[in-house]
Design a protein around this motif. Structure first.
Motif, PDB file in Angstrom:
ATOM      1  N   LYS A 174       4.280  -1.061  -6.203  1.00  0.00           N
ATOM      2  CA  LYS A 174       4.695   0.207  -5.595  1.00  0.00           C
ATOM      3  C   LYS A 174       5.025  -0.040  -4.130  1.00  0.00           C
ATOM      4  O   LYS A 174       4.469  -0.933  -3.485  1.00  0.00           O
TER       5      LYS A 174
ATOM      6  N   CYS B  49       1.392  -6.811  -8.028  1.00  0.00           N
ATOM      7  CA  CYS B  49       0.317  -7.511  -8.723  1.00  0.00           C
ATOM      8  C   CYS B  49       0.803  -7.898 -10.119  1.00  0.00           C
ATOM      9  O   CYS B  49       1.326  -7.048 -10.855  1.00  0.00           O
TER      10      CYS B  49
ATOM     11  N   THR C 223      -3.705   6.086  -1.419  1.00  0.00           N
ATOM     12  CA  THR C 223      -3.241   5.231  -2.516  1.00  0.00           C
ATOM     13  C   THR C 223      -2.571   3.953  -2.003  1.00  0.00           C
ATOM     14  O   THR C 223      -2.276   3.045  -2.794  1.00  0.00           O
ATOM     15  N   TYR C 224      -2.319   3.875  -0.692  1.00  0.00           N
ATOM     16  CA  TYR C 224      -1.793   2.669  -0.059  1.00  0.00           C
ATOM     17  C   TYR C 224      -2.805   2.082   0.919  1.00  0.00           C
ATOM     18  O   TYR C 224      -2.433   1.384   1.855  1.00  0.00           O
TER      19      TYR C 224
ATOM     20  N   PRO D  62      -5.480  -3.373  -6.883  1.00  0.00           N
ATOM     21  CA  PRO D  62      -4.484  -2.581  -7.623  1.00  0.00           C
ATOM     22  C   PRO D  62      -4.845  -2.236  -9.057  1.00  0.00           C
ATOM     23  O   PRO D  62      -4.674  -1.085  -9.482  1.00  0.00           O
TER      24      PRO D  62
ATOM     25  N   GLN E 239      -1.434 -11.522  -6.539  1.00  0.00           N
ATOM     26  CA  GLN E 239      -1.083 -10.297  -5.837  1.00  0.00           C
ATOM     27  C   GLN E 239      -0.458 -10.629  -4.488  1.00  0.00           C
ATOM     28  O   GLN E 239      -0.699 -11.686  -3.913  1.00  0.00           O
TER      29      GLN E 239
ATOM     30  N   PHE F 100       0.813  -8.365  -0.770  1.00  0.00           N
ATOM     31  CA  PHE F 100       0.953  -7.120  -0.018  1.00  0.00           C
ATOM     32  C   PHE F 100       1.903  -7.334   1.152  1.00  0.00           C
ATOM     33  O   PHE F 100       1.884  -8.385   1.788  1.00  0.00           O
TER      34      PHE F 100
ATOM     35  N   CYS G  63       2.723  -3.157  -2.517  1.00  0.00           N
ATOM     36  CA  CYS G  63       1.849  -4.080  -3.216  1.00  0.00           C
ATOM     37  C   CYS G  63       2.517  -4.497  -4.518  1.00  0.00           C
ATOM     38  O   CYS G  63       3.261  -3.719  -5.131  1.00  0.00           O
TER      39      CYS G  63
ATOM     40  N   TYR H  55       2.268  -4.542 -11.911  1.00  0.00           N
ATOM     41  CA  TYR H  55       2.042  -3.277 -11.207  1.00  0.00           C
ATOM     42  C   TYR H  55       2.542  -3.424  -9.776  1.00  0.00           C
ATOM     43  O   TYR H  55       2.127  -4.337  -9.056  1.00  0.00           O
TER      44      TYR H  55
ATOM     45  N   HIS I  12      -6.235  -0.295   1.266  1.00  0.00           N
ATOM     46  CA  HIS I  12      -7.003  -1.311   0.542  1.00  0.00           C
ATOM     47  C   HIS I  12      -8.392  -0.799   0.141  1.00  0.00           C
ATOM     48  O   HIS I  12      -8.806  -0.948  -1.011  1.00  0.00           O
TER      49      HIS I  12
END
Length: 338
Positions: free
Chosen positions: A238, A220, A171-172, A180, A205, A207, A218, A236, A174
């Motif tokens: 996290k 976004c 989930t982290y 995202p 976005q 990162f 990340c 969004y 790319h």
């Protein structure tokens, strides 16, 4: 798309499950609890973990998803694995003559998703893209109360999840998670379900990362103008460079506002605030699974179509292109099937 009664004129549908993570566990539990399904086999990324999962859910461990979709005793393939593999597994399953249920997104590449939709129609097989956010208490409360605010002009949807240290998992990543708002497609799908067609998209976005594949944070931010003139802002984020958890959905109209903060809902007007009951987020995978089986056995309509999911993926792809180019992307020639 196909004749469900003719396809499943018997007591049980035989299911193969791809994945051994959180979503896969909830799927397995739901399938075991419904007498109309038989969980035949499961495939995961590592055989050892797959064998443990298979033992827990009384099924057979398969070495690879490629072997699973070839099984003649499997009629329905449920895909609950990393985003980047969804498209390839769905394609192989459809070509093998299986019905397919896949967690969103259908694919992280828009063109591939479009091809899969066409393939499902050619094969006359079910292709269901899960969107359980539509079944949850927040979305239902939004639908029940949205007329109260009058003419809509602004929506803000923010989900911020600080994690320190950030996990080094898919989930982290790319490539495995995708852009995202493609990986987290539900953030946009709530909006397209409620507010319809999109006119234009802007997106930015950022990162924070110390290696090329995995990132630690990340962030976004996307702005959408709907055909109706409604403006929406989606945030969004996290990871490690974020400091305050937030899950907030705001709808602003000329007669009032709906403010959902976590599991709390309010209808706000001048001089008056009224609490809104927000139902639970629990049991949604089981509800989705039951609806799929109802559809296969009885022809009951599903709560979302793959065309609707594909349209949201087009919006997410526009956000991706906007973030990459710094340009406003117009979707005036795109339409949704409702």
């Amino acid at each position: 798309m196909y004749n469900a009664r003719a396809a499943l004129g018997k007591a049980k549908v035989r299911v193969g499950l791809v994945g051994t993570g959180y979503a896969a566990k909830l799927r397995a539990e739901a399938l075991l609890q419904d007498e109309r399904s038989d969980l035949v086999a499961v495939a995961g990324n590592t055989l050892e973990r797959t064998q443990t999962f298979a033992k827990d859910y009384q099924t057979e461990a398969i070495a690879s998803w490629q072997d699973l979709v070839k099984r003649e005793d499997i009629e329905l393939v449920v895909i609950s694995t990393i985003n980047s593999e969804h498209g390839a597994i769905a394609r192989a399953a459809l070509l093998a003559g299986k019905h397919v249920v896949v967690e969103y997104p259908l694919a992280i590449d828009l063109a591939e998703a479009e091809e899969l939709l066409a393939l499902a129609k050619t094969q006359k097989k079910l292709l269901h893209v899960e969107h359980i956010e539509l079944l949850g208490g927040l979305h239902q409360a939004l639908k029940q109360n949205i007329d109260k605010v009058g003419h809509l002009f602004y929506v803000r949807y923010s989900t911020i999840n600080p994690q320190n240290p950030a996990p080094r998992k898919w989930t982290y990543n790319h490539n495995q998670f995708g852009f995202p708002l493609i990986g987290a497609l539900s953030r946009l799908h709530r909006l397209t379900d409620l507010f319809g067609e999109v006119f234009s998209v802007n997106s930015h976005q950022r990162f924070w990362e110390i290696e090329s594949d995995y990132y630690q944070t990340c962030f976004c931010m996307t702005q959408i103008c709907f055909q109706s003139g409604l403006l929406a802002q989606i945030i969004y984020g996290k990871g490690e460079t974020l400091w305050q958890y937030e899950r907030k959905f705001e709808v602003h109209g000329e007669n009032g506002g709906l403010i959902f903060d976590g599991d709390t809902g309010l209808f706000v007007q001048h001089g008056q605030t009224t609490a809104i009951e927000v139902g639970t987020r629990r049991g949604l995978f089981a509800k989705d699974t039951k609806m799929v089986l109802d559809h296969l056995f009885d022809g009951t309509p599903l709560y979302v179509t793959p065309e609707e999911s594909l349209y949201t993926l087009k919006v997410a792809d526009a956000a991706k292109r906007a973030a990459e180019t710094g340009l406003t992307i117009f979707l005036t020639n795109q339409s949704t099937t409702k």
